[in-house]
Design a protein around this motif. Structure first.
Motif, PDB file in Angstrom:
ATOM      1  N   VAL A 303      17.396  45.288  13.798  1.00  0.00           N
ATOM      2  CA  VAL A 303      17.724  46.527  14.505  1.00  0.00           C
ATOM      3  C   VAL A 303      19.212  46.802  14.336  1.00  0.00           C
ATOM      4  O   VAL A 303      20.035  45.893  14.494  1.00  0.00           O
ATOM      5  N   GLU A 304      19.563  48.039  13.994  1.00  0.00           N
ATOM      6  CA  GLU A 304      20.975  48.405  13.934  1.00  0.00           C
ATOM      7  C   GLU A 304      21.154  49.881  14.283  1.00  0.00           C
ATOM      8  O   GLU A 304      20.210  50.673  14.183  1.00  0.00           O
ATOM      9  N   TYR A 305      22.374  50.219  14.705  1.00  0.00           N
ATOM     10  CA  TYR A 305      22.733  51.596  15.092  1.00  0.00           C
ATOM     11  C   TYR A 305      21.640  52.232  15.959  1.00  0.00           C
ATOM     12  O   TYR A 305      21.093  53.273  15.662  1.00  0.00           O
ATOM     13  N   SER A 306      21.308  51.547  17.041  1.00  0.00           N
ATOM     14  CA  SER A 306      20.215  51.998  17.903  1.00  0.00           C
ATOM     15  C   SER A 306      20.519  51.691  19.359  1.00  0.00           C
ATOM     16  O   SER A 306      21.393  50.872  19.670  1.00  0.00           O
ATOM     17  N   VAL A 307      19.791  52.350  20.235  1.00  0.00           N
ATOM     18  CA  VAL A 307      19.833  52.087  21.669  1.00  0.00           C
ATOM     19  C   VAL A 307      18.428  51.682  22.094  1.00  0.00           C
ATOM     20  O   VAL A 307      17.471  52.437  21.892  1.00  0.00           O
ATOM     21  N   VAL A 308      18.316  50.481  22.670  1.00  0.00           N
ATOM     22  CA  VAL A 308      17.031  49.961  23.138  1.00  0.00           C
ATOM     23  C   VAL A 308      17.135  49.778  24.646  1.00  0.00           C
ATOM     24  O   VAL A 308      17.988  49.025  25.126  1.00  0.00           O
ATOM     25  N   LEU A 309      16.288  50.446  25.397  1.00  0.00           N
ATOM     26  CA  LEU A 309      16.349  50.396  26.849  1.00  0.00           C
ATOM     27  C   LEU A 309      15.653  49.152  27.381  1.00  0.00           C
ATOM     28  O   LEU A 309      14.944  48.460  26.635  1.00  0.00           O
ATOM     29  N   PRO A 310      15.830  48.848  28.679  1.00  0.00           N
ATOM     30  CA  PRO A 310      15.349  47.576  29.234  1.00  0.00           C
ATOM     31  C   PRO A 310      13.846  47.338  29.088  1.00  0.00           C
ATOM     32  O   PRO A 310      13.053  48.263  28.983  1.00  0.00           O
TER      33      PRO A 310
END
Length: 355
Positions: A303-310
């Protein structure tokens, strides 16, 4: 001086994420974008804050509470429908009283804060003061036209033929003179009471509207592209901190934050990256400009350049990039497919894609 923070709206450009969450609560570097604005207001010395809320009021109340964690005193102001920024001023009339006030759009992000702007307004005290920035697509914003002396002489909301490239940033300062203006404007063709129309009425009635052209970074985080860009900007200044467990088979490079309770095993983390508390990353690669929320599980993935929520789990997937993934999502491999994936997933999703 008081502050009026707008935290209603539907967040259509961030759907499907905003079907189940307020757009102002989507995290940047694992902190809701709304919190950055509240912190800026507190640093500017403003204590009394009214937050205009709509359908997502319960979520915002639960996160912000009475405001004491920010050094603020918060009052919640219901708005039954998102009928425009000037309408928000109308519904907040009792809270605002006869005091000067700052109006701040809760999904905006401004580097450098607003302290200097507030102090300048209190000294010069025009009837209104707006922030402007040069943009490539002014037709997507409220646009200002300046006179030879630099004062604002005209404003248009999303014009078809913009008269300048100066877009209004989501921070405004007003004296009580604005209340007469918002009472005497009509809804636009969008059916909203536009703050640009209220500002234009101030100008037309001889009132003084000043402006500041900001050089610091600004973004309206209303789209996935902008949200990822703001996340990148914030992570660039992150202070490295390893409060969790990193085993001897893992490699940590650059600005990396690992919060308490998290475990990194047999993985490569290349910053800037922030990994929230109680997450577990095993046999995986997490690349630059990525935020991983609390209680996530990443196994054998990239995973890169991403936003992963809880509370999201990603297993056996290569490679996820430029993605915004909601809460409690499960991503796992399918039998065949491309090697690179770009995802915008709402909360509680389950997706199977090729490894």
């Amino acid at each position: 001086m008081r502050a009026l923070v707008l935290a209603g709206g539907t967040g259509t450009r961030l759907r499907p994420l905003t079907h189940t969450s307020a757009k102002q609560m989507v995290p940047v570097a694992n902190k809701p974008v709304l919190f950055y604005g509240l912190e800026s207001i507190a640093r500017a010395g403003i204590i009394d804050v009214g937050i205009v809320v709509g359908d997502t009021a319960a979520e915002i109340r639960a996160a912000v509470g009475d405001g004491s964690r920010f050094g603020l005193k918060v009052t919640y102001i219901p708005q039954h429908a998102p009928l425009g920024l000037a309408h928000a001023v109308l519904v907040a009339r009792d809270f605002l009283g006869e005091e000067d006030f700052l109006m701040y759009l809760g999904d905006n992000f401004i580097c450098g804060g607003i302290t200097g702007l507030v102090e300048d307004f209190q000294v010069k005290r025009p009837d209104a003061h707006i922030l402007l920035t040069r943009v490539a697509d002014p037709g997507a914003f409220g646009v200002a036209e300046l006179g030879p002396d630099g004062r604002v002489v005209g404003l248009e909301e999303k014009p078809e033929r913009p008269r300048s490239d100066l877009a209004m940033v989501g921070v405004y300062l007003f004296t009580p003179a604005v209340h007469e203006a918002v009472r005497n404007i009509q809804p636009s063709r969008r059916g909203e009471l536009e703050i640009t129309h209220a500002l234009q009425r101030l100008i037309d009635t001889g009132r003084r509207v000043d402006s500041t052209l900001i050089e610091d970074y600004w973004k309206d985080t209303g789209s996935v592209v902008d949200m990822l860009e703001v996340n990148r900007t914030v992570l660039e200044s992150a202070e490295p901190r390893l409060d969790g467990l990193v085993d001897e088979h893992s490699e940590i490079i650059g600005r990396v934050v690992v919060e308490a309770g998290s475990q990194i095993r047999g993985s490569r983390i290349v910053g800037p990256v922030v990994i929230g508390a109680d997450s577990r990353i095993t046999g995986s690669y997490v690349g630059p400009f990525t935020s991983i929320g609390e209680r996530c599980r990443l196994d054998d993935c990239e995973v890169e350049y991403s936003v992963v929520l809880p509370e999201t789990r990603i297993t056996g997937v290569r490679r996820i990039a430029a993605s915004l993934i909601g809460r409690n999502v499960e991503v796992s491999p399918a039998s065949h497919g491309p090697r690179t994936h770009r995802l915008v997933l709402g909360d509680h999703s389950t997706v199977q894609i090729a490894s």
